[in-house]
Design an enzyme around this catalytic site. Structure first.
Site, PDB file in Angstrom:
ATOM      1  N   ASP A   1       0.841  -1.200   0.000  1.00 52.12           N
ATOM      2  CA  ASP A   1       0.000   0.000   0.000  1.00 52.12           C
ATOM      3  C   ASP A   1       0.872   1.244   0.000  1.00 52.12           C
ATOM      4  O   ASP A   1       0.576   2.246  -0.659  1.00 52.12           O
ATOM      5  CB  ASP A   1      -0.895   0.016   1.242  1.00 52.12           C
ATOM      6  CG  ASP A   1      -2.073  -0.943   1.105  1.00 52.12           C
ATOM      7  OD1 ASP A   1      -2.855  -1.018   2.056  1.00 52.12           O
ATOM      8  OD2 ASP A   1      -2.196  -1.602   0.069  1.00 52.12           O
TER       9      ASP A   1
ATOM     10  N   ASP B   1       3.946   1.675  -1.182  1.00 52.95           N
ATOM     11  CA  ASP B   1       4.529   1.941  -2.500  1.00 52.95           C
ATOM     12  C   ASP B   1       3.481   2.440  -3.484  1.00 52.95           C
ATOM     13  O   ASP B   1       3.743   3.325  -4.295  1.00 52.95           O
ATOM     14  CB  ASP B   1       5.192   0.681  -3.051  1.00 52.95           C
ATOM     15  CG  ASP B   1       6.603   0.499  -2.522  1.00 52.95           C
ATOM     16  OD1 ASP B   1       7.136  -0.607  -2.651  1.00 52.95           O
ATOM     17  OD2 ASP B   1       7.177   1.471  -1.982  1.00 52.95           O
TER      18      ASP B   1
ATOM     19  N   ASP C   1       0.770   4.148  -2.782  1.00 52.79           N
ATOM     20  CA  ASP C   1       0.450   5.534  -2.438  1.00 52.79           C
ATOM     21  C   ASP C   1       1.551   6.485  -2.906  1.00 52.79           C
ATOM     22  O   ASP C   1       1.275   7.579  -3.412  1.00 52.79           O
ATOM     23  CB  ASP C   1       0.250   5.668  -0.924  1.00 52.79           C
ATOM     24  CG  ASP C   1      -0.990   4.926  -0.437  1.00 52.79           C
ATOM     25  OD1 ASP C   1      -1.950   4.802  -1.220  1.00 52.79           O
ATOM     26  OD2 ASP C   1      -0.997   4.477   0.721  1.00 52.79           O
TER      27      ASP C   1
ATOM     28  N   GLU D   1     -12.746   8.648  12.824  1.00 55.22           N
ATOM     29  CA  GLU D   1     -13.089   7.225  12.939  1.00 55.22           C
ATOM     30  C   GLU D   1     -11.942   6.366  12.421  1.00 55.22           C
ATOM     31  O   GLU D   1     -11.119   6.834  11.622  1.00 55.22           O
ATOM     32  CB  GLU D   1     -14.365   6.920  12.149  1.00 55.22           C
ATOM     33  CG  GLU D   1     -14.276   7.233  10.674  1.00 55.22           C
ATOM     34  CD  GLU D   1     -15.630   7.223   9.979  1.00 55.22           C
ATOM     35  OE1 GLU D   1     -15.818   6.351   9.114  1.00 55.22           O
ATOM     36  OE2 GLU D   1     -16.484   8.082  10.298  1.00 55.22           O
TER      37      GLU D   1
ATOM     38  N   LYS E   1     -10.040   3.644  10.105  1.00 59.20           N
ATOM     39  CA  LYS E   1     -10.164   3.224   8.705  1.00 59.20           C
ATOM     40  C   LYS E   1     -10.081   1.698   8.664  1.00 59.20           C
ATOM     41  O   LYS E   1      -9.003   1.123   8.737  1.00 59.20           O
ATOM     42  CB  LYS E   1      -9.060   3.846   7.852  1.00 59.20           C
ATOM     43  CG  LYS E   1      -9.207   3.566   6.363  1.00 59.20           C
ATOM     44  CD  LYS E   1      -8.115   4.298   5.580  1.00 59.20           C
ATOM     45  CE  LYS E   1      -8.263   4.039   4.085  1.00 59.20           C
ATOM     46  NZ  LYS E   1      -8.044   2.630   3.739  1.00 59.20           N
TER      47      LYS E   1
ATOM     48  N   ARG F   1     -17.763  -2.337  -4.369  1.00 59.96           N
ATOM     49  CA  ARG F   1     -17.281  -1.095  -4.975  1.00 59.96           C
ATOM     50  C   ARG F   1     -16.995  -1.273  -6.465  1.00 59.96           C
ATOM     51  O   ARG F   1     -17.311  -0.415  -7.277  1.00 59.96           O
ATOM     52  CB  ARG F   1     -16.001  -0.617  -4.277  1.00 59.96           C
ATOM     53  CG  ARG F   1     -15.480   0.708  -4.843  1.00 59.96           C
ATOM     54  CD  ARG F   1     -14.019   0.949  -4.483  1.00 59.96           C
ATOM     55  NE  ARG F   1     -13.824   1.076  -3.070  1.00 59.96           N
ATOM     56  CZ  ARG F   1     -13.987   2.210  -2.380  1.00 59.96           C
ATOM     57  NH1 ARG F   1     -14.381   3.295  -3.014  1.00 59.96           N
ATOM     58  NH2 ARG F   1     -13.775   2.248  -1.083  1.00 59.96           N
TER      59      ARG F   1
ATOM     60  N   GLU G   1     -17.983  -1.209   5.478  1.00 57.06           N
ATOM     61  CA  GLU G   1     -16.840  -2.087   5.239  1.00 57.06           C
ATOM     62  C   GLU G   1     -17.143  -3.450   5.847  1.00 57.06           C
ATOM     63  O   GLU G   1     -17.531  -3.542   7.015  1.00 57.06           O
ATOM     64  CB  GLU G   1     -15.594  -1.477   5.895  1.00 57.06           C
ATOM     65  CG  GLU G   1     -14.297  -1.956   5.326  1.00 57.06           C
ATOM     66  CD  GLU G   1     -13.830  -1.151   4.117  1.00 57.06           C
ATOM     67  OE1 GLU G   1     -12.780  -1.509   3.562  1.00 57.06           O
ATOM     68  OE2 GLU G   1     -14.516  -0.183   3.716  1.00 57.06           O
TER      69      GLU G   1
ATOM     70  N   CYS H   1      21.283 -16.726 -16.454  1.00 63.04           N
ATOM     71  CA  CYS H   1      19.908 -16.886 -15.974  1.00 63.04           C
ATOM     72  C   CYS H   1      19.774 -18.160 -15.141  1.00 63.04           C
ATOM     73  O   CYS H   1      20.227 -19.227 -15.572  1.00 63.04           O
ATOM     74  CB  CYS H   1      18.961 -16.939 -17.166  1.00 63.04           C
ATOM     75  SG  CYS H   1      17.252 -17.321 -16.723  1.00 63.04           S
TER      76      CYS H   1
ATOM     77  N   CYS I   1      13.767 -18.969 -22.824  1.00 64.66           N
ATOM     78  CA  CYS I   1      13.777 -19.089 -21.356  1.00 64.66           C
ATOM     79  C   CYS I   1      12.387 -19.525 -20.896  1.00 64.66           C
ATOM     80  O   CYS I   1      11.398 -18.832 -21.161  1.00 64.66           O
ATOM     81  CB  CYS I   1      14.152 -17.753 -20.723  1.00 64.66           C
ATOM     82  SG  CYS I   1      14.070 -17.757 -18.920  1.00 64.66           S
TER      83      CYS I   1
END
Length: 678
Positions: free
Chosen positions: A47, A49, A51, A122, A124, A145, A182, A418, A442
């Site tokens: 989260d 990264d 944001d 409140e 989250k 959602r 939620e 590799c 590969c």
């Protein structure tokens, strides 16, 4: 690319075309991460990264507004809708909140409102957002959602949740009311569920959020009923005109509680910013002791009229903000470092850790991003390290603790070959990323390329999932895209766990994909750095695969969403004889690519050439549907009202946009008059 690679780029010294290409690449990357998080519940970055990357994109676009991507995460919320459930359009868009990460930023939000005002505070909750619709006080249906515009209808599953009212506790219910909240699983219930899953040899959940989201998306509501899910309400969406809206947010929550909904018992009304700080301090220290996971705090302007005055952005309300907690960190030990190979050959180091509990989940692997990161942090095999698990997703090693280093700790070096195919590993232009040069030779790259090829936004072979691709590659049944279309019933039924019905479903799904659009095909063949947006732009510009194959660099860089980097990648792709052979084989087996049809906009006296804003909800139109309709007749649809706006189309529950239109004297069109004008 990885988050750290995006962060390491010196954007201010890039040429305009390169900057535009990186902005597009970042927007595409965020869209994909949003899809993985919101739709599949399988995030691959933290989260934190996400944001930071979102803020980076915002900053780049703010500094270079001419390069703003179309239909990017800056305009949208969340991810796309899964197949398997009926899709329902939201009567009122489900937006998300802007984030802050420090008290200083929270103070900035407070000061910008320019009022000494009360804030409703409140926790989250970290769960699955849901909208529940009631008609005349009775449960009607429930929708996830989704992408904020439309979601999945999951009514039967939501009705099994014990604390969801099936009838509102009031003698005078409104005709229609949408309650939002939620759905969560508390910590103890999560541990019990995972224990049960493990006992019955089922796959366990990574965290309570995934458990809640996965449960609601199950097709068997009888199974869902056995899981102790809970709903915590946080507000309302759509409502009919007979609903008496309270004067404050706090009173609204009390009203919902009186209707029978559960609300957080850690809600608080702050009269000034000092009380906001006190609440922040209290909840930060109590977070670990709460019965459920929270990933931050939410602060909302308490006065409802003031909320309307402050208004909204395209993403969400300007009168509310989410404070995100810092990531959780613990100590562990690096047992080994292994190198994984991605679709484009990128080599990513992964630390194998001594198992450690972080946020209620046992972590044994963590990303090290790239070799430069390992060197700069001086991480060695055998080191004690700090591991961060932000937002309950893939952990990362933050730093080593050299004061505890053992004498036999081993320095990590990038392999020269590799680990999968033994091809040479190269580093181009001394960048952070190293790549295997094996390409289609590969097996790791082949597997990931084929997964991309069949994915929903590419060829959309929905019954051919990642696990089956791995099986087919391992069994040497497929190596190139064309091989997928040569599969037969006997080959599929010969694989483990592939019965006759599922094998036939795969074959039917493959057949169904044989007429892709040109844009899908361009995206599917996996040219480096080409995402959905640039695929669409290329398809619309060239109109056919033949023209696209013959494209010259000079022409490519003139196309929207194509900079020098992407143009070079396209030219290089078509100069590779193996790529040409793969595409030709693909076409030879009967794939018919559908070229885009250029549609001339119909002329409409009322709307052609006009700048239009849509606000509110409509009885006969979805917002997306209406937007597309207006664009098809030549209107320019924008998200905000200004002096340049020609008209505002107004539905029910219109907010600040209607007010601003009236203040500016902009023409307002109601839904009753819209049909005649169209």
């Amino acid at each position: 690319m990885t988050p750290n690679e995006f962060f390491s780029i010196k954007y201010h010294i890039l040429a305009k075309a390169e900057l535009k290409a990186y902005i597009d690449k970042l927007a595409d990357y965020l869209s994909q991460q949003s899809y993985l998080y919101h739709t599949l519940d399988k995030p691959i970055i933290s989260d934190s990264d996400y944001d930071k990357l979102f803020r980076l994109l915002q900053d780049l676009v703010n500094d270079n507004p001419q390069f703003k991507p179309i239909n990017s995460v800056l305009d949208r919320v969340g991810g796309e809708v899964l197949a398997g459930f009926e899709t329902i359009k939201h009567k009122k868009k489900m937006t998300s909140l802007a984030n802050v990460f420090s008290l200083e930023e929270l103070r900035d939000f407070y000061d910008k409102i320019e009022y000494d005002i009360e804030l409703e505070c409140e926790p989250k909750m970290d769960g699955l957002a849901i909208s529940i619709f009631y008609k005349n006080g009775k449960f009607d249906y429930a929708v996830t959602r989704g992408d904020g515009i439309q979601g999945e209808k999951v009514s039967e599953n939501v009705k099994t949740i014990r604390n969801v009212p099936l009838k509102l506790n009031t003698s005078n219910p409104p005709e229609e009311l949408e309650v939002r909240g939620e759905i969560i699983l508390d910590k103890q219930s999560f541990l019990s569920l995972n224990e049960y899953m493990q006992t019955h040899e089922n796959k366990t959940f990574a965290n309570p959020r995934n458990a809640a989201a996965g449960s609601i998306r199950m097709l068997d509501s009888k199974v869902v009923a056995k899981r102790p899910l809970k709903l915590y309400s946080y507000g309302i969406g759509y409502f009919s005109k007979d609903f008496v809206y309270p004067e404050t947010q706090f009173e609204l929550m009390q009203l919902l509680q009186s209707f029978g909904f559960t609300i957080s018992d850690n809600m608080f009304l702050a009269k000034n910013f000092s009380e906001v700080e006190e609440y922040h301090h209290k909840m930060s220290h109590q977070r670990a002791d709460l019965a459920y996971d929270i990933d931050g705090l939410v602060f909302k302007v308490n006065n409802i009229k003031l909320q309307d005055t402050i208004g909204y952005t395209a993403r969400g309300p300007k009168w509310a903000i989410a404070y995100k907690f810092p990531a959780e960190e613990v100590e562990s030990e690096v047992l080994n470092v292994e190198f994984q190979v991605g679709r484009t050959g990128a080599i990513t180091p992964v630390a194998r850790l001594k198992p450690v509990a972080v946020g209620g989940v046992i972590v044994s692997n963590a990303t090290l991003h790239n070799i430069n990161e390992i060197k700069s942090k001086d991480i060695r095999v055998g080191d004690r390290v700090i591991v961060r698990r932000a937002g309950d997703v893939i952990p990362e090693v933050v730093k080593s603790l050299p004061q505890y280093r053992k004498s036999d700790a081993q320095i990590v070096e990038m392999p020269t070959n590799c680990p999968v195919c033994d091809s040479k590993i190269e580093n181009v232009n001394d960048q952070a990323i190293y790549r295997c040069t094996g390409g289609w030779h590969c097996q790791a790259q082949t597997t990931e390329r084929l997964k991309h090829f069949v994915s929903r936004k590419a060829m959309d072979i929905d019954k051919l999932g990642a696990k089956l691709i791995e099986q087919l590659v391992a069994a040497n049944l497929i190596k190139y895209p064309a091989d997928i279309y040569k599969l037969n019933f006997e080959q599929l039924t010969g694989l483990e766990r592939m019965a006759a019905k599922s094998s036939q479903n795969v074959l039917d799904s493959i057949t169904k994909s044989k007429e892709p659009s040109l844009a899908r095909f361009i995206f599917a063949i996996g040219i480096k750095d080409i995402g959905e947006v640039s695929s669409d732009a290329l398809a619309n510009h060239f109109g056919s695969l033949e023209s696209f194959r013959d494209a010259k660099f000079e022409e490519l860089i003139e196309i929207n969403y194509v900079g020098e980097i992407i143009a070079n990648n396209i030219v290089s792709f078509w100069h590779d004889s193996l790529n040409i052979k793969i595409v030709e084989e693909f076409l030879a087996i009967g794939i018919k690519i559908q070229n885009p049809v250029k549609v001339e906009h119909a002329y409409n006296e009322s709307f052609t050439g006009k700048t239009v804003v849509i606000t509110g909800s409509f009885e006969n139109y979805g917002r997306t549907e209406l937007t597309q309709l207006l664009k098809s007749i030549g209107a320019k649809v924008t998200s905000s009202v200004s002096k340049k706006t020609d008209m505002v189309i107004c539905g029910d529950n219109a907010g600040s946009k209607l007010t601003k239109a009236q203040e500016l004297g902009v023409e307002v069109i109601l839904e009753d008059n819209l049909k005649d004008l169209l």
